[in-house]
Design an enzyme around this catalytic site. Structure first.
Site, PDB file in Angstrom:
ATOM      1  NE  ARG A  36      10.365  -6.794   2.874  1.00  0.00           N
ATOM      2  CZ  ARG A  36       9.685  -5.750   3.317  1.00  0.00           C
ATOM      3  NH1 ARG A  36       9.568  -5.544   4.598  1.00  0.00           N
ATOM      4  NH2 ARG A  36       9.133  -4.919   2.469  1.00  0.00           N
ATOM      5  CE  LYS A 196      -6.763   3.785  -1.667  1.00  0.00           C
ATOM      6  NZ  LYS A 196      -6.130   4.142  -0.378  1.00  0.00           N
ATOM      7  N   GLY A 349       4.136  -5.548  -2.317  1.00  0.00           N
ATOM      8  CA  GLY A 349       4.141  -6.649  -1.356  1.00  0.00           C
ATOM      9  C   GLY A 349       3.280  -7.816  -1.790  1.00  0.00           C
ATOM     10  N   GLY A 372       6.165  -0.216  -0.931  1.00  0.00           N
ATOM     11  CA  GLY A 372       6.035   1.244  -1.006  1.00  0.00           C
ATOM     12  C   GLY A 372       7.258   1.906  -1.620  1.00  0.00           C
TER      13      GLY A 372
HETATM   14  P1  ADP Z   1       0.715  -4.649  -4.023  1.00  0.00           P
HETATM   15  O1  ADP Z   1       0.798  -4.906  -2.529  1.00  0.00           O
HETATM   16  O2  ADP Z   1       1.366  -5.758  -4.796  1.00  0.00           O
HETATM   17  O3  ADP Z   1       1.197  -3.288  -4.400  1.00  0.00           O
HETATM   18  P2  ADP Z   1      -1.971  -3.703  -3.928  1.00  0.00           P
HETATM   19  O4  ADP Z   1      -1.795  -3.475  -2.467  1.00  0.00           O
HETATM   20  O5  ADP Z   1      -2.071  -2.551  -4.828  1.00  0.00           O
HETATM   21  O6  ADP Z   1      -0.824  -4.692  -4.438  1.00  0.00           O
HETATM   22  O7  ADP Z   1      -3.310  -4.532  -4.176  1.00  0.00           O
HETATM   23  C1  ADP Z   1      -3.489  -5.807  -3.693  1.00  0.00           C
HETATM   24  C2  ADP Z   1      -4.927  -6.074  -3.374  1.00  0.00           C
HETATM   25  O8  ADP Z   1      -5.794  -5.817  -4.463  1.00  0.00           O
HETATM   26  C3  ADP Z   1      -5.087  -7.516  -3.018  1.00  0.00           C
HETATM   27  O9  ADP Z   1      -5.465  -7.616  -1.678  1.00  0.00           O
HETATM   28  C4  ADP Z   1      -6.176  -7.999  -3.977  1.00  0.00           C
HETATM   29  O10 ADP Z   1      -7.086  -8.878  -3.374  1.00  0.00           O
HETATM   30  C5  ADP Z   1      -6.849  -6.719  -4.368  1.00  0.00           C
HETATM   31  N1  ADP Z   1      -7.608  -6.902  -5.631  1.00  0.00           N
HETATM   32  C6  ADP Z   1      -7.119  -7.146  -6.849  1.00  0.00           C
HETATM   33  N2  ADP Z   1      -8.116  -7.281  -7.746  1.00  0.00           N
HETATM   34  C7  ADP Z   1      -9.278  -7.121  -7.074  1.00  0.00           C
HETATM   35  C8  ADP Z   1     -10.654  -7.133  -7.440  1.00  0.00           C
HETATM   36  N3  ADP Z   1     -11.028  -7.366  -8.699  1.00  0.00           N
HETATM   37  N4  ADP Z   1     -11.578  -6.901  -6.478  1.00  0.00           N
HETATM   38  C9  ADP Z   1     -11.179  -6.678  -5.220  1.00  0.00           C
HETATM   39  N5  ADP Z   1      -9.900  -6.651  -4.805  1.00  0.00           N
HETATM   40  C10 ADP Z   1      -8.959  -6.854  -5.720  1.00  0.00           C
HETATM   41 MG    MG Z   2      -0.369  -3.936  -0.919  1.00  0.00          MG
END
Ligand code: ADP
Ligand code: MG
Length: 392
Positions: A36, A196, A349, A372
């Site tokens: 950043r 999620k 992120g 976000g």
């Molecule tokens: P971003 O920050 O890129 O938007 P998210 O916050 O949606 O991504 O999700 C990231 C999290 O999802 C990570 O901490 C990762 O460990 C978790 N994750 C991904 N696949 C799995 C899985 N199969 N089981 C548990 N956690 C998972």
């Molecule tokens: Mg995240």
């Protein structure tokens, strides 16, 4: 891009209030990821070339409206200092006499960094009086804080009532790429992972309208598998989202021109995380958790992505913080990096961090600095911090 930028306004000799998003993590005094900061340097340089005085402002963490010593901006200023090769004075307040005195002492080309703006509760409250005090420091408001543009805060939104407000070069680049994704060049693929479904459902329904390929991985894929009647053992599942997952699969099944890839093989681990194995999704033993996509799924993904013209990726496809469950995510990053002709955009992120770790960030068309904010934009939501900027 329909917003004015620093190219559309005369900044020469002016005091510029530059809102940046330097909300970065530190460990033991060391900055963990300075993306950043680096991404904001072109804007600072461009302003300097015009002889502007740059008053940078950022928040850090969640101090909750009071001074938290560990969340001062001074270490950030030290790092920016190194990136710019010039002194960046860290001011210990962001409004009032101390800030005013610091600004009054500035020469053209100087850069100062105000104190963590969230030390004042008025920031998150978008307090009009506080916004006015911030504005009093400068002649022009430039926003490069894409990562905070989804927040209607005083230094992001309120301040624009009092000063001519334009986009910085980072903001411009973020908007250009993310707007491209909203009307993508086809064939168009979306890769969704993460933990999620609720976070991603808006994207799925909004972008899926013009998608030719949807690839689901990570924790959210488990809910899709369960919706297919597959036993996913002790994996992370959102039982209240099974209907949503089913609906996405139904939509894809009804459309001949939309392909949906859900993992066919997965990397699993026992509760202690000691026994690790790759199995077909139909063979997850009780008590085991799915923590990554398997080799076959990676290869199917690779093949399916080859002729895409636009690819957007959000969310790691596995528990990438822990080896060896980072393999799928690192592979996806590499696949995107070497696609023959696709515009590739990565948001989120954790996903951005994964791309950095894979060492291919410079081969991705655009890695968004906003988690976000990029998610909201991809869902078609207008960001308040963008709305306040001058139209072209
Ligand atoms: P971003 O920050 O890129 O938007 P998210 O916050 O949606 O991504 O999700 C990231 C999290 O999802 C990570 O901490 C990762 O460990 C978790 N994750 C991904 N696949 C799995 C899985 N199969 N089981 C548990 N956690 C998972
Ligand atoms: Mg995240």
């Amino acid at each position: 891009m329909h917003k004015q930028t620093i190219r559309d306004i005369d900044v020469s000799g002016k005091r510029v209030f530059l809102r940046v998003d330097y909300n970065v993590q530190f460990d033991d005094g060391q900055i963990l990821d300075d993306m950043r900061l680096r991404e904001s340097v072109p804007t600072i340089r461009a302003l300097q070339e015009c002889g502007a005085k740059i008053i940078a402002c950022s928040h850090r963490g969640r101090p909750g409206g009071k001074v938290v010593e560990e969340l001062r901006n001074a270490p950030v200023a030290d790092h920016l200092d190194k990136l710019l090769g010039q002194e960046v004075k860290a001011v210990r307040s962001c409004v009032g006499p101390e800030a005013e005195a610091a600004v009054a002492a500035m020469q053209p080309g100087d850069v100062i960094l105000l104190e963590n703006v969230r030390f004042h509760a008025e920031e998150e409250g978008n307090d009009p009086e506080f916004a006015k005090q911030l504005a009093a420091l400068a002649d022009i408001f430039v926003s490069d804080a894409f990562g905070t543009a989804h927040r209607a805060h005083a230094s992001v939104v309120g301040i624009a009532q009092h000063l001519p407000a334009v986009a910085g070069l980072l903001m411009e680049r973020e908007l250009e790429y993310l707007e491209q994704i909203i009307t993508p060049k086809r064939p168009f693929a979306i890769i969704l992972g993460g933990a999620k479904i609720a976070d991603k459902l808006g994207i799925l329904t909004n972008l899926a309208k013009h998608a030719d390929l949807i690839i689901v991985g990570g924790g959210i894929a488990n809910t899709f598998l369960k919706a297919q009647g597959i036993d996913v053992g002790a994996s992370l599942v959102e039982n209240d989202r099974i209907d949503d997952a089913f609906e996405v699969m139904r939509t894809a099944a009804l459309r001949d021109d939309l392909r949906l890839i859900i993992p066919t093989d997965v990397v699993i681990a026992d509760p202690g995380g000691e026994r690790v194995n790759t199995v077909s999704v139909n063979r997850v033993p009780p008590g085991f958790r799915i923590l990554d996509i398997g080799r076959q799924t990676i290869e199917d993904t690779r093949e399916a992505l080859q002729d895409m013209n636009t690819v957007v990726w959000n969310g790691p496809v596995g528990f990438f913080e822990r080896e060896p469950f980072d393999r799928g995510t690192i592979e996806i990053a590499r696949i995107l990096a070497f696609l023959p002709h696709a515009v590739t955009v990565v948001g989120g992120g954790e996903t951005a961090a994964a791309v950095q770790r894979a060492g291919v960030a410079d081969r991705i068309s655009h890695v968004s600095t906003g988690g976000g904010a990029s998610l909201e934009m991809l869902q078609g939501i207008t960001l308040p911090g963008v709305a306040v900027l001058r139209d072209k």
